[in-house]
Design an enzyme around this catalytic site. Structure first.
Site, short mmCIF file in Angstrom:
data_model
loop_
_atom_site.label_atom_id
_atom_site.label_comp_id
_atom_site.label_asym_id
_atom_site.label_seq_id
_atom_site.Cartn_x
_atom_site.Cartn_y
_atom_site.Cartn_z
N ASP A 1 0.32 3.72 1.56
CA ASP A 1 0.49 4.35 2.82
C ASP A 1 1.93 4.75 3.59
O ASP A 1 2.69 3.67 3.51
CB ASP A 1 -0.39 3.52 4.02
N ARG B 1 3.26 4.77 6.36
CA ARG B 1 3.51 4.06 7.63
C ARG B 1 3.92 2.60 7.36
O ARG B 1 4.52 1.81 8.34
CB ARG B 1 2.31 3.92 8.63
N HIS C 1 -2.16 -3.82 4.85
CA HIS C 1 -1.87 -3.32 6.48
C HIS C 1 -3.44 -3.45 7.00
O HIS C 1 -4.18 -2.69 6.48
CB HIS C 1 -1.27 -2.32 6.62
N CYS D 1 -6.53 -0.18 6.78
CA CYS D 1 -6.20 0.57 5.46
C CYS D 1 -7.10 1.57 5.25
O CYS D 1 -8.37 1.05 5.08
CB CYS D 1 -6.04 -0.36 4.48
N CYS E 1 0.90 -1.14 -0.23
CA CYS E 1 0.16 -0.12 0.02
C CYS E 1 0.73 1.17 -0.02
O CYS E 1 2.08 1.27 0.50
CB CYS E 1 -0.86 0.05 1.06
CO CO Z 1 -3.51 1.35 2.94
#
Ligand code: CO
Length: 210
Positions: free
Chosen positions: A44, A46, A98, A101, A42
């Site tokens: 993302d 993090r 994750h 999400c 992803c």
């Molecule tokens: Co995500």
């Protein structure tokens, strides 16, 4: 100093640290990359692939998009996949989602988000395949997290539906495909699904003239 200028400064510090440790470091990497892994994760911020797996530059070939999707009309993903499998000959592909999400969460409600609706549609389709199981979960966070796992599983299967993977499975008996989910709360990755090279899938999706 602007925030982006700090990035350039940090970069200089990192580069000189690497050079101190090993004067040949960049020269060696510049000539060759032989990663054993393709990571589909992803976007993302993090979930940085290298950092959470303790891997160094040169060890993982990375593709990231919203909610780690494998969409069979996505030229970007398919180009990365073909290069990773046919040229780099990666041994393992990891699809890593994750928990929590935002992409999966967004796909599970009925808001109109504009252009990203078209991307989220692919996740809504996963929801529809697994509707009975997902809807039976009362707690919203638990429901989202189960969808994250099911989504990863579906994306692993989407890889197996491509002629790129099927051809490589037939000729090279590689790569193995792994579905993982990363937990933002403790930093631990949980393996949830796996397809060894050569696994048979629904015959509807199997090509017979590779
Ligand atoms: Co995500």
């Amino acid at each position: 100093m602007n925030s982006y200028e700090k990035l350039l400064l940090e970069n200089k510090a990192w580069a000189s640290e690497k050079m101190e440790e090993d004067p040949q470091y960049f020269e060696r990497l510049a000539h060759l990359q032989t990663p054993e892994f393709l990571w589909i994760g992803c976007s993302d911020s993090r979930v940085p692939a290298n950092e959470i797996t303790g891997t160094k530059p040169g060890e993982i070939f990375v593709h990231r998009n919203v909610a780690n999707m494998v969409v069979n009309t996505d030229l970007n993903l398919l180009s990365v996949l073909q290069y990773a499998v046919e040229v780099l000959k990666v041994k393992h592909i990891i699809v890593c989602g994750h928990y929590g999400c935002g992409g999966v969460k967004a796909a599970m409600n009925n808001h109109n988000y504009g252009i990203i609706n078209k991307w989220l549609r692919n996740i809504k389709d996963v929801y529809r395949f697994h509707r009975a199981e997902v809807d039976s979960i009362k707690d919203e966070d638990v429901r989202t997290n189960r969808m994250v796992e099911l989504n990863v599983q579906e994306q692993v299967m989407n890889l197996a539906k491509t002629s790129i993977i099927q051809k490589s499975w037939k000729n090279e008996q590689l790569p193995h495909i792994h579905g993982w989910v990363y937990d933002l709360h403790d930093g631990i990755i949980k393996p949830i699904f796996e397809m060894k090279a050569g696994t048979h899938i629904d015959p509807i999706y199997e090509f017979d003239d590779l």
